[in-house]
Scaffold this motif. Structure first.
Motif, PDB file in Angstrom:
ATOM      1  N   ARG A   2       0.819  -1.240  -0.107  1.00  0.00           N
ATOM      2  CA  ARG A   2      -0.081   0.018   0.128  1.00  0.00           C
ATOM      3  C   ARG A   2       0.877   1.179   0.141  1.00  0.00           C
ATOM      4  O   ARG A   2       1.678   1.543   0.888  1.00  0.00           O
ATOM      5  N   ILE A   3       0.683   1.928  -0.835  1.00  0.00           N
ATOM      6  CA  ILE A   3       1.451   3.295  -1.173  1.00  0.00           C
ATOM      7  C   ILE A   3       0.700   4.547  -1.026  1.00  0.00           C
ATOM      8  O   ILE A   3      -0.164   4.665  -1.803  1.00  0.00           O
ATOM      9  N   LEU A   4       1.019   5.476  -0.373  1.00  0.00           N
ATOM     10  CA  LEU A   4       0.212   6.490   0.072  1.00  0.00           C
ATOM     11  C   LEU A   4       0.861   7.891  -0.519  1.00  0.00           C
ATOM     12  O   LEU A   4       2.224   8.083  -0.345  1.00  0.00           O
ATOM     13  N   ALA A   5       0.177   8.794  -1.034  1.00  0.00           N
ATOM     14  CA  ALA A   5       0.716  10.114  -1.198  1.00  0.00           C
ATOM     15  C   ALA A   5      -0.658  11.068  -0.909  1.00  0.00           C
ATOM     16  O   ALA A   5      -1.842  10.808  -0.992  1.00  0.00           O
ATOM     17  N   VAL A   6      -0.232  12.307  -0.308  1.00  0.00           N
ATOM     18  CA  VAL A   6      -1.052  13.395   0.385  1.00  0.00           C
ATOM     19  C   VAL A   6      -0.713  14.615  -0.138  1.00  0.00           C
ATOM     20  O   VAL A   6       0.341  14.980  -0.156  1.00  0.00           O
ATOM     21  N   GLY A   7      -1.774  15.369  -0.721  1.00  0.00           N
ATOM     22  CA  GLY A   7      -1.443  16.730  -1.273  1.00  0.00           C
ATOM     23  C   GLY A   7      -2.686  17.522  -2.229  1.00  0.00           C
ATOM     24  O   GLY A   7      -3.417  16.520  -2.636  1.00  0.00           O
ATOM     25  N   ARG A   8      -2.716  18.708  -2.270  1.00  0.00           N
ATOM     26  CA  ARG A   8      -3.637  19.167  -3.395  1.00  0.00           C
ATOM     27  C   ARG A   8      -3.127  18.729  -4.484  1.00  0.00           C
ATOM     28  O   ARG A   8      -1.874  18.604  -4.896  1.00  0.00           O
ATOM     29  N   LEU A   9      -4.076  18.604  -5.366  1.00  0.00           N
ATOM     30  CA  LEU A   9      -4.036  18.096  -6.892  1.00  0.00           C
ATOM     31  C   LEU A   9      -3.597  19.263  -7.751  1.00  0.00           C
ATOM     32  O   LEU A   9      -4.214  19.916  -8.527  1.00  0.00           O
ATOM     33  N   VAL A  10      -2.425  19.704  -7.611  1.00  0.00           N
ATOM     34  CA  VAL A  10      -1.750  20.847  -8.309  1.00  0.00           C
ATOM     35  C   VAL A  10      -0.466  20.503  -8.980  1.00  0.00           C
ATOM     36  O   VAL A  10       0.158  19.594  -8.295  1.00  0.00           O
ATOM     37  N   PRO A  11      -0.146  21.447  -9.794  1.00  0.00           N
ATOM     38  CA  PRO A  11       1.243  20.910 -10.637  1.00  0.00           C
ATOM     39  C   PRO A  11       2.276  20.789  -9.617  1.00  0.00           C
ATOM     40  O   PRO A  11       3.374  19.825  -9.808  1.00  0.00           O
ATOM     41  N   GLN A  12       2.713  21.592  -8.761  1.00  0.00           N
ATOM     42  CA  GLN A  12       3.789  21.544  -7.672  1.00  0.00           C
ATOM     43  C   GLN A  12       3.989  20.178  -6.846  1.00  0.00           C
ATOM     44  O   GLN A  12       4.896  19.856  -6.672  1.00  0.00           O
ATOM     45  N   LYS A  13       2.768  19.477  -6.929  1.00  0.00           N
ATOM     46  CA  LYS A  13       2.749  18.051  -6.360  1.00  0.00           C
ATOM     47  C   LYS A  13       3.496  16.768  -7.016  1.00  0.00           C
ATOM     48  O   LYS A  13       3.637  16.005  -6.332  1.00  0.00           O
ATOM     49  N   GLY A  14       3.746  17.212  -8.227  1.00  0.00           N
ATOM     50  CA  GLY A  14       4.099  16.285  -9.028  1.00  0.00           C
ATOM     51  C   GLY A  14       3.480  14.863  -9.332  1.00  0.00           C
ATOM     52  O   GLY A  14       4.067  13.960  -9.204  1.00  0.00           O
ATOM     53  N   PHE A  15       2.136  14.795  -8.998  1.00  0.00           N
ATOM     54  CA  PHE A  15       1.325  13.739  -9.123  1.00  0.00           C
ATOM     55  C   PHE A  15       1.472  12.957 -10.227  1.00  0.00           C
ATOM     56  O   PHE A  15       1.235  11.540 -10.366  1.00  0.00           O
ATOM     57  N   ALA A  16       1.560  13.620 -11.385  1.00  0.00           N
ATOM     58  CA  ALA A  16       1.741  13.104 -12.636  1.00  0.00           C
ATOM     59  C   ALA A  16       2.957  12.225 -13.052  1.00  0.00           C
ATOM     60  O   ALA A  16       2.928  11.090 -13.498  1.00  0.00           O
ATOM     61  N   LEU A  17       3.869  12.425 -12.425  1.00  0.00           N
ATOM     62  CA  LEU A  17       5.294  11.942 -11.988  1.00  0.00           C
ATOM     63  C   LEU A  17       5.024  10.715 -11.604  1.00  0.00           C
ATOM     64  O   LEU A  17       5.622   9.673 -11.780  1.00  0.00           O
ATOM     65  N   LEU A  18       4.349  10.679 -10.245  1.00  0.00           N
ATOM     66  CA  LEU A  18       4.048   9.909  -9.446  1.00  0.00           C
ATOM     67  C   LEU A  18       3.438   8.377 -10.158  1.00  0.00           C
ATOM     68  O   LEU A  18       3.787   7.318 -10.008  1.00  0.00           O
ATOM     69  N   LEU A  19       2.408   9.092 -10.876  1.00  0.00           N
ATOM     70  CA  LEU A  19       1.678   7.934 -11.592  1.00  0.00           C
ATOM     71  C   LEU A  19       2.713   7.242 -12.577  1.00  0.00           C
ATOM     72  O   LEU A  19       2.682   5.922 -12.725  1.00  0.00           O
ATOM     73  N   GLU A  20       3.446   7.931 -13.303  1.00  0.00           N
ATOM     74  CA  GLU A  20       4.457   7.304 -14.292  1.00  0.00           C
ATOM     75  C   GLU A  20       5.336   6.250 -13.308  1.00  0.00           C
ATOM     76  O   GLU A  20       5.651   5.349 -13.941  1.00  0.00           O
ATOM     77  N   ALA A  21       5.844   6.976 -12.236  1.00  0.00           N
ATOM     78  CA  ALA A  21       6.603   5.855 -11.452  1.00  0.00           C
ATOM     79  C   ALA A  21       5.839   4.828 -11.025  1.00  0.00           C
ATOM     80  O   ALA A  21       6.429   3.783 -11.156  1.00  0.00           O
ATOM     81  N   PHE A  22       4.685   4.929 -10.499  1.00  0.00           N
ATOM     82  CA  PHE A  22       3.964   3.851  -9.837  1.00  0.00           C
ATOM     83  C   PHE A  22       3.539   2.810 -10.930  1.00  0.00           C
ATOM     84  O   PHE A  22       3.624   1.464 -10.851  1.00  0.00           O
ATOM     85  N   ALA A  23       3.739   3.344 -12.387  1.00  0.00           N
ATOM     86  CA  ALA A  23       3.108   2.359 -13.546  1.00  0.00           C
ATOM     87  C   ALA A  23       4.349   1.253 -13.720  1.00  0.00           C
ATOM     88  O   ALA A  23       4.068   0.204 -13.945  1.00  0.00           O
TER      89      ALA A  23
END
Length: 395
Positions: free
Chosen positions: A212-233
């Motif tokens: 189970r992998i958790l990330a927390v934060g506002r869904l804004v560019p600074q948080k880098g969640f698109a990068l995280l999704l690429e890494a998680f893939a």
């Protein structure tokens, strides 16, 4: 309602606080962000120590509105834009005459500093910056960049004291504002383990299998969640795992489309904002921060406080300081999904050391941070006040 002031909570034990210093904590709103949680935490501690506390907001909105501590007054300025703040804030200063004012986050720091001068207030004005400036705003263009630097320089000179939440951020502010670094105080954010409650944190892992992998934060560019999704893939190709991203924001649609494009619909969930995320942290095997910039990184400390291993981008400025240059969690370059994926896999393969991580989190103790804030807000007055208020505080 522009310019209005509303007191939305009354203080119990008013007699016991009469004459105590009044502290004003100023924020845009009470959305579910790290700065807002920090100020509510400080408010609780200040109240417990016998101070009077006002939480002053532009608008009394946000997910954390219900967490204003009993005894604090919630004062709404009635403004939707920063440029409308000076007049109602000046009226607040004249009417309530706080002893010290802690203004959070640029550009609110700028307009409140101007209002303080307009009101000819004798309150001690302290500004606190919590977000990295350069990496998040340099792309706005040369004119806005110069305006940022000019406004920071003005604010630093109008304030009685300045606080940054990490050493790296203090260095950045000193450089941008052409201001002496030794006149900027550094106080790490007060952070504690997320408190258990009824905010739905347990539900986010329902049906999850594998790690189970958790990330927390506002869904804004600074948080880098698109990068995280690429890494998680990349992680999902080699390990049975599930990723949960807690938070909401303008990029929700983009991130949901990216989840679908990567074929991760069964492995990733974005349940939105969770007010009480304790169960989400406690159920996680790994916490990941993928930001391009962080003034501090409260969520890293929250993960450590729950004994959860951490992988973070080595972004300016807080993560490296919190993780002790990599001693208490992995640091990877920003913008590198391969490096992030490898670090996540390595962390998941290691035996956890929850006691060691939890011990590190205690170094960001809220009471210690409150002491530091009070020394800046009320220099020379804090010890005398707390000595006088000790009997009533124990009653």
């Amino acid at each position: 309602m522009d310019g209005a002031l509303e007191d939305q909570a009354t203080m119990p034990d008013a007699d016991s606080r009469r004459g105590a210093p009044r502290l004003a904590l100023v924020l845009p709103t009470l959305v579910g962000g790290g700065a807002e949680r920090v100020n509510l935490r400080l408010a609780r501690i200040f109240l417990a120590r016998g101070f009077r506390v006002d939480i002053v907001v532009m608008r009394a909105t946000g997910e954390l509105l219900g967490l204003v501590p009993e005894g604090a007054r919630l004062c709404e300025l009635g403004c939707d834009r920063y440029r409308f703040v000076p007049r109602p804030f000046a009226r607040y200063l004249r009417r309530e005459r706080p002893d010290a004012v802690l203004v959070n986050m640029w550009p609110l720091t700028v307009v409140c500093a101007l209002a303080h001068r307009l009101a000819r207030s004798r309150a001690r004005l302290v500004t606190v910056d919590r977000c990295a400036f350069g990496s998040s705003r340099r792309h706005d263009g040369l004119v806005r960049w110069r305006l940022l630097r000019a406004s920071l320089a003005l604010t630093c000179r109008l304030a009685a004291a300045r606080i940054c939440v990490s050493a790296g951020l203090a260095e950045e502010l000193a450089d941008l504002a052409h201001f002496p670094r030794d006149r900027i105080d550094m106080i790490h954010n007060p952070v504690e383990a997320p408190a258990a409650g009824d905010g739905g944190g347990a539900d986010v892992w329902e049906g999850a299998t594998g790690k189970r992998i958790l990330a927390v934060g506002r869904l804004v560019p600074q948080k880098g969640f698109a990068l995280l999704l690429e890494a998680f893939a990349r992680v999902a190709e080699r390990a049975e795992a599930r990723l949960v991203i807690l938070g909401d924001g303008p990029l929700r649609g983009d991130l949901e489309r990216k989840v679908a494009e990567l074929g991760l619909g069964a492995r990733v969930s974005l349940p939105g904002f969770v007010r009480d995320p304790a169960a989400a942290f406690e159920g996680a095997d790994l916490f990941v921060l993928s930001s391009s910039a962080e003034g501090f990184g409260n969520v890293i400390v929250e993960a450590l406080a729950c004994g959860v291993p951490v992988v973070s981008t080595d972004c300016p400025s807080g993560p490296r300081e919190i993780l002790g240059d990599g001693e208490f969690g992995a640091l990877v370059p920003c913008g590198d999904p391969d490096a992030l994926a490898e670090a996540m896999l390595a962390a998941l393969a290691r035996a956890p050391e929850p006691e060691r991580l939890m011990a590190r989190a205690t170094e960001f103790d809220p009471e210690r941070a409150a002491d530091a804030y009070l020394r800046v807000l009320l220099p020379g007055q804090t010890a005398d006040h707390e000595k006088r208020s000790a009997p009533s505080a124990r009653a």
